[in-house]
Design an enzyme around this catalytic site. Structure first.
Site, PDB file in Angstrom:
ATOM      1  N   TYR A 138     -65.826 -55.322   4.638  1.00 15.36           N
ATOM      2  CA  TYR A 138     -64.726 -54.215   5.581  1.00 15.36           C
ATOM      3  C   TYR A 138     -64.816 -52.926   6.604  1.00 15.36           C
ATOM      4  O   TYR A 138     -64.726 -52.769   6.813  1.00 15.36           O
ATOM      5  CB  TYR A 138     -62.879 -54.645   5.716  1.00 15.36           C
ATOM      6  CG  TYR A 138     -61.528 -54.332   5.744  1.00 15.36           C
ATOM      7  CD1 TYR A 138     -61.353 -54.454   7.546  1.00 15.36           C
ATOM      8  CD2 TYR A 138     -60.342 -53.738   5.624  1.00 15.36           C
ATOM      9  CE1 TYR A 138     -60.859 -53.910   8.112  1.00 15.36           C
ATOM     10  CE2 TYR A 138     -59.570 -53.657   5.652  1.00 15.36           C
ATOM     11  CZ  TYR A 138     -59.578 -53.113   6.766  1.00 15.36           C
ATOM     12  OH  TYR A 138     -58.715 -53.088   7.411  1.00 15.36           O
ATOM     13  N   ASP A 177     -76.102 -56.177   1.163  1.00 18.41           N
ATOM     14  CA  ASP A 177     -74.979 -56.964   1.007  1.00 18.41           C
ATOM     15  C   ASP A 177     -75.313 -58.365   0.746  1.00 18.41           C
ATOM     16  O   ASP A 177     -76.282 -59.169   0.902  1.00 18.41           O
ATOM     17  CB  ASP A 177     -73.901 -56.680   1.867  1.00 18.41           C
ATOM     18  CG  ASP A 177     -72.997 -57.234   1.288  1.00 18.41           C
ATOM     19  OD1 ASP A 177     -71.607 -56.622   2.081  1.00 18.41           O
ATOM     20  OD2 ASP A 177     -72.750 -58.012   1.843  1.00 18.41           O
ATOM     21  N   PHE A 190     -70.295 -48.181  -0.994  1.00 16.30           N
ATOM     22  CA  PHE A 190     -69.612 -49.970  -0.967  1.00 16.30           C
ATOM     23  C   PHE A 190     -69.398 -50.887  -1.678  1.00 16.30           C
ATOM     24  O   PHE A 190     -68.241 -51.515  -2.774  1.00 16.30           O
ATOM     25  CB  PHE A 190     -69.107 -50.359   0.895  1.00 16.30           C
ATOM     26  CG  PHE A 190     -68.868 -49.098   1.537  1.00 16.30           C
ATOM     27  CD1 PHE A 190     -67.780 -48.736   1.868  1.00 16.30           C
ATOM     28  CD2 PHE A 190     -69.658 -49.087   2.541  1.00 16.30           C
ATOM     29  CE1 PHE A 190     -67.085 -47.528   3.297  1.00 16.30           C
ATOM     30  CE2 PHE A 190     -69.628 -47.997   3.354  1.00 16.30           C
ATOM     31  CZ  PHE A 190     -68.330 -47.293   3.405  1.00 16.30           C
ATOM     32  N   LEU A 220     -66.359 -55.100  -6.295  1.00 17.57           N
ATOM     33  CA  LEU A 220     -65.149 -56.159  -6.654  1.00 17.57           C
ATOM     34  C   LEU A 220     -64.070 -55.089  -6.462  1.00 17.57           C
ATOM     35  O   LEU A 220     -64.090 -54.314  -6.806  1.00 17.57           O
ATOM     36  CB  LEU A 220     -65.829 -56.668  -7.810  1.00 17.57           C
ATOM     37  CG  LEU A 220     -67.074 -57.531  -7.785  1.00 17.57           C
ATOM     38  CD1 LEU A 220     -66.658 -58.579  -9.567  1.00 17.57           C
ATOM     39  CD2 LEU A 220     -66.430 -58.611  -7.266  1.00 17.57           C
ATOM     40  N   SER A 273     -61.175 -44.620  -5.047  1.00 14.34           N
ATOM     41  CA  SER A 273     -59.798 -44.592  -4.644  1.00 14.34           C
ATOM     42  C   SER A 273     -58.934 -43.940  -4.633  1.00 14.34           C
ATOM     43  O   SER A 273     -58.512 -43.195  -5.703  1.00 14.34           O
ATOM     44  CB  SER A 273     -59.438 -46.096  -4.513  1.00 14.34           C
ATOM     45  OG  SER A 273     -58.201 -46.800  -4.976  1.00 14.34           O
ATOM     46  N   TYR A 315     -60.253 -52.565 -11.976  1.00 12.60           N
ATOM     47  CA  TYR A 315     -60.785 -52.446 -11.037  1.00 12.60           C
ATOM     48  C   TYR A 315     -60.756 -50.926 -11.171  1.00 12.60           C
ATOM     49  O   TYR A 315     -61.576 -49.476 -10.249  1.00 12.60           O
ATOM     50  CB  TYR A 315     -59.580 -52.869 -10.153  1.00 12.60           C
ATOM     51  CG  TYR A 315     -59.947 -52.464  -8.278  1.00 12.60           C
ATOM     52  CD1 TYR A 315     -61.531 -52.270  -7.839  1.00 12.60           C
ATOM     53  CD2 TYR A 315     -59.247 -51.303  -8.155  1.00 12.60           C
ATOM     54  CE1 TYR A 315     -60.835 -51.502  -7.125  1.00 12.60           C
ATOM     55  CE2 TYR A 315     -59.079 -50.389  -7.036  1.00 12.60           C
ATOM     56  CZ  TYR A 315     -60.686 -50.752  -6.402  1.00 12.60           C
ATOM     57  OH  TYR A 315     -61.038 -50.251  -4.989  1.00 12.60           O
ATOM     58  N   LYS A 326     -63.691 -47.737 -11.088  1.00 13.28           N
ATOM     59  CA  LYS A 326     -64.003 -46.091 -10.073  1.00 13.28           C
ATOM     60  C   LYS A 326     -63.678 -45.338 -10.691  1.00 13.28           C
ATOM     61  O   LYS A 326     -64.381 -44.289 -10.287  1.00 13.28           O
ATOM     62  CB  LYS A 326     -62.375 -46.193  -8.687  1.00 13.28           C
ATOM     63  CG  LYS A 326     -62.359 -47.424  -7.853  1.00 13.28           C
ATOM     64  CD  LYS A 326     -63.172 -47.217  -7.283  1.00 13.28           C
ATOM     65  CE  LYS A 326     -64.281 -48.619  -6.252  1.00 13.28           C
ATOM     66  NZ  LYS A 326     -64.858 -48.775  -5.545  1.00 13.28           N
ATOM     67  N   ASN A 360     -55.272 -46.830   1.539  1.00 14.57           N
ATOM     68  CA  ASN A 360     -54.644 -47.855   2.262  1.00 14.57           C
ATOM     69  C   ASN A 360     -55.449 -48.404   2.801  1.00 14.57           C
ATOM     70  O   ASN A 360     -55.060 -48.173   4.255  1.00 14.57           O
ATOM     71  CB  ASN A 360     -53.572 -48.567   1.969  1.00 14.57           C
ATOM     72  CG  ASN A 360     -53.165 -48.840   0.336  1.00 14.57           C
ATOM     73  OD1 ASN A 360     -53.217 -47.808  -0.800  1.00 14.57           O
ATOM     74  ND2 ASN A 360     -53.034 -49.902  -0.019  1.00 14.57           N
ATOM     75  N   LEU A 382     -51.289 -56.723   1.639  1.00 14.54           N
ATOM     76  CA  LEU A 382     -49.544 -56.477   2.726  1.00 14.54           C
ATOM     77  C   LEU A 382     -50.203 -57.340   3.954  1.00 14.54           C
ATOM     78  O   LEU A 382     -50.130 -57.956   4.519  1.00 14.54           O
ATOM     79  CB  LEU A 382     -49.551 -55.528   2.233  1.00 14.54           C
ATOM     80  CG  LEU A 382     -48.152 -55.221   3.247  1.00 14.54           C
ATOM     81  CD1 LEU A 382     -47.032 -56.222   2.454  1.00 14.54           C
ATOM     82  CD2 LEU A 382     -47.281 -53.740   2.792  1.00 14.54           C
ATOM     83  N   GLY A 422     -48.273 -54.084 -12.998  1.00  8.56           N
ATOM     84  CA  GLY A 422     -49.337 -53.036 -12.276  1.00  8.56           C
ATOM     85  C   GLY A 422     -49.301 -52.246 -10.536  1.00  8.56           C
ATOM     86  O   GLY A 422     -49.833 -51.355 -10.356  1.00  8.56           O
TER      87      GLY A 422
HETATM   88  N1  UFG Z   1     -47.490 -56.188  -1.429  1.00 11.11           N
HETATM   89  C1  UFG Z   1     -46.286 -57.595  -1.335  1.00 11.11           C
HETATM   90  N2  UFG Z   1     -46.215 -58.417  -0.793  1.00 11.11           N
HETATM   91  C2  UFG Z   1     -47.735 -58.814   0.049  1.00 11.11           C
HETATM   92  C3  UFG Z   1     -48.583 -58.011  -0.468  1.00 11.11           C
HETATM   93  C4  UFG Z   1     -49.272 -57.038  -0.833  1.00 11.11           C
HETATM   94  O1  UFG Z   1     -45.303 -56.935  -0.755  1.00 11.11           O
HETATM   95  O2  UFG Z   1     -47.578 -59.709  -0.223  1.00 11.11           O
HETATM   96  C5  UFG Z   1     -47.422 -54.874  -0.764  1.00 11.11           C
HETATM   97  C6  UFG Z   1     -46.987 -54.353  -2.375  1.00 11.11           C
HETATM   98  O3  UFG Z   1     -46.616 -54.744  -4.260  1.00 11.11           O
HETATM   99  C7  UFG Z   1     -46.923 -52.537  -2.178  1.00 11.11           C
HETATM  100  C8  UFG Z   1     -47.953 -53.089  -1.368  1.00 11.11           C
HETATM  101  O4  UFG Z   1     -47.253 -54.392  -0.415  1.00 11.11           O
HETATM  102  O5  UFG Z   1     -46.446 -52.616  -2.871  1.00 11.11           O
HETATM  103  C9  UFG Z   1     -49.400 -52.697  -1.020  1.00 11.11           C
HETATM  104  O6  UFG Z   1     -50.027 -53.929  -2.017  1.00 11.11           O
HETATM  105  P1  UFG Z   1     -51.713 -53.604  -1.471  1.00 11.11           P
HETATM  106  O7  UFG Z   1     -51.807 -54.947  -2.451  1.00 11.11           O
HETATM  107  O8  UFG Z   1     -51.926 -53.948   0.026  1.00 11.11           O
HETATM  108  O9  UFG Z   1     -52.458 -52.396  -1.734  1.00 11.11           O
HETATM  109  P2  UFG Z   1     -52.099 -51.362  -3.387  1.00 11.11           P
HETATM  110  O10 UFG Z   1     -51.587 -50.271  -2.377  1.00 11.11           O
HETATM  111  O11 UFG Z   1     -51.989 -52.540  -4.591  1.00 11.11           O
HETATM  112  O12 UFG Z   1     -53.738 -51.377  -3.444  1.00 11.11           O
HETATM  113  C10 UFG Z   1     -54.732 -51.526  -2.795  1.00 11.11           C
HETATM  114  C11 UFG Z   1     -56.208 -52.101  -3.089  1.00 11.11           C
HETATM  115  C12 UFG Z   1     -56.815 -51.281  -3.584  1.00 11.11           C
HETATM  116  C13 UFG Z   1     -56.813 -49.192  -3.751  1.00 11.11           C
HETATM  117  C14 UFG Z   1     -55.301 -48.967  -3.351  1.00 11.11           C
HETATM  118  C15 UFG Z   1     -55.197 -47.466  -3.284  1.00 11.11           C
HETATM  119  O13 UFG Z   1     -55.981 -53.087  -2.509  1.00 11.11           O
HETATM  120  O14 UFG Z   1     -58.838 -51.686  -3.759  1.00 11.11           O
HETATM  121  O15 UFG Z   1     -55.093 -50.274  -2.689  1.00 11.11           O
HETATM  122  O16 UFG Z   1     -54.345 -47.348  -3.543  1.00 11.11           O
HETATM  123  F1  UFG Z   1     -57.295 -49.327  -4.879  1.00 11.11           F
END
Ligand code: UFG
Length: 339
Positions: free
Chosen positions: A14, A34, A83, A86, A127, A152, A156, A182, A203, A297
C-alpha cells in the site's frame, strides 16, 4: 552524490506502491523487491502502465540473504527504502515468533547488504506506534521510546535501535527513521489503493467496504475513551502525502545529515466518529455503525507533531480528511474485489 537508483522493499504494498509513483515522478529509478505475501503482482502492471516505464521487480523475501545480495550485485543502488514488513497489530500478538523473525531478520539482511555494497542512504518505515501510550500529544521525535503495546510495535522499536547503532559507527551513512501516522486514502487516479486480504483490520478500508455494501456496518471499538466523543483519536494522513515524505527525505540525504528522525502525519487528531462523519460528507453515503467493546491494545489518543518535518524537509500535507475519504471510496468502487 546524486541519488538515482532506489531499492524499494515492499514496493508493491500500500505505502510502497504510492511511493513508487512519487519517486518516478521526481526522476528516481526504483527497483522493487516484494515477496507478495500481502500484495498483488497486478500492482506492478498498474504502476508500469501509469508511469509508462518498466520497473525491475524481484519476487523475493527480504530475509533471503543470497537473493537479496544478488539484487545489490545487479544494480548500482544509491538508496534503500525498506517498507517490507508484517504489519497487523492483532496478528502480531498471536504470532510473535513470525513477527520478530520476519521484521528483524529482513532489516538485518538488507542492512548487511547495504554495508557490503557501500550503500550510503537508508530510509526505514517506522510508526507512531513506537510512542506507545504517549505521555503527551502531539508526540515529538524527542519523546522517550519505552515499550510498544504489541510485538509489531516492538519490532519497529528494535529496528530503530539497530539502525541507530549502525549509524553511530557508520557516520557516512544517512539513515532516516520515519514515524508514520495512520495512512489512509488512495491515489487520485483511483488506480492504486489499500487492498487488504479478508476482513479489514484497519478503520478506513472497513468503512469503504461498508460504503459499497460489502459489509453491513462498522463496529466502532469503544465509546468510553477519555476523548471528546469517547472514540479513539488518531492522525490520519493521505498515503500520497506520506509517500512524498520519502522523496523529501531522499532530497535531504543530499546534504549528508547522518541519522534523522521525522514524524510524518498531519499534526491533527481525528476521532473514529470524526472520520465516519467526514466519509459521509465526502461521499454522500450513510455509514451504518454500532458501538462495540474496546479492542485490546488500542490507546485512546495518538497524533504527531510534524513541525520538524515541515521545517527540515518542507513536508506539507496536500490532502484533507475529506479528500482521503473520497479517494478511498473511488478506489473501492473501482476495485470491488481487489486488484
Ligand atoms: N477501529 C474501529 N473499528 C474497526 C477498525 C478500527 O473502531 O473496524 C478503530 C480502532 O479501534 C482505532 C482506530 O479505529 O481506534 C484506528 O484503528 P486502525 O486499526 O485503523 O489503526 P491503528 O491506529 O490501530 O494502527 C495503525 C496501523 C499500525 C500503526 C499505527 C500507528 O495499523 O500499523 O496505526 O499509529 F502502527
Amino acid at each position: 552524490m546524486k541519488i538515482k537508483k532506489v531499492l524499494v522493499t515492499g514496493g508493491l504494498g500500500y505505502i510502497g506502491s504510492h511511493t513508487i509513483v512519487e519517486l518516478v515522478n521526481k526522476g528516481y529509478e526504483p527497483i522493487i523487491i516484494d515477496n507478495l505475501s500481502n500484495a498483488s503482482i497486478k500492482v506492478l502492471d498498474v504502476l508500469e502502465q501509469m508511469l509508462k516505464i518498466k520497473i525491475p521487480f524481484y519476487q523475493i523475501d527480504c530475509t533471503d540473504s543470497c537473493e537479496v545480495n544478488k539484487v545489490f550485485d545487479e544494480h548500482k543502488i544509491d538508496a534503500v527504502i525498506h517498507f517490507a514488513a508484517l504489519k497487523a497489530v492483532g496478528e502480531s500478538i498471536q504470532k510473535p515468533a513470525e513477527y520478530y523473525y520476519n521484521n528483524l531478520v529482513s532489516t538485518l539482511t538488507i542492512l548487511k547488504a547495504v554495508q557490503a555494497h557501500g550503500v550510503k542512504n537508508f530510509i526505514f518505515s517506522s510508526s507512531a506506534t513506537v510512542y506507545g501510550n504517549p505521555i503527551h500529544v502531539p508526540c515529538l521525535e524527542s519523546d522517550p521510546i519505552v515499550n510498544a503495546t504489541n510485538p509489531y510495535g516492538q519490532t519497529k522499536i528494535i529496528n530503530e535501535r539497530i539502525l541507530t547503532d549502525y549509524s553511530n559507527i557508520h557516520k557516512d551513512t544517512n539513515i532516516a527513521l520515519l514515524r508514520y501516522a495512520n495512512p489512509i486514502g488512495a491515489h487520485s487516479s483511483g488506480k492504486l489503493g489499500e487492498n487488504p486480504n479478508g476482513i479489514p483490520n484497519n478503520l478506513m478500508p472497513y468503512v469503504s467496504q461498508v460504503a459499497v455494501g460489502k459489509r453491513d456496518k462498522l463496529t466502532v471499538f469503544g465509546n468510553d475513551y477519555p476523548t471528546k466523543d469517547g472514540t479513539c483519536i488518531r492522525d490520519y494522513i493521505h498515503v500520497s502525502d506520506l509517500a512524498l515524505g520519502h522523496v523529501l527525505t531522499l532530497e535531504k540525504f543530499e546534504t549528508d545529515p547522518g541519522l534523522v528522525i521525522y514524524n510524518l502525519g498531519t499534526g491533527e487528531g481525528t476521532s473514529v466518529l470524526d472520520l465516519v462523519n467526514a466519509y459521509q460528507k465526502a461521499t454522500g453515503i450513510k455509514i451504518n455503525y454500532t458501538f462495540g467493546p474496546r479492542r485490546d491494545g488500542d490507546i485512546p489518543t495518538n497524533y504527531l507533531d510534524v513541525t520538524k518535518a515541515k521545517n527540515e524537509l518542507g513536508f506539507k500535507c496536500k490532502y484533507s480528511i475529506e479528500d482521503c475519504c473520497k479517494t478511498a471510496y473511488e478506489f473501492q468502487i473501482k476495485h470491488p474485489n481487489g486488484y
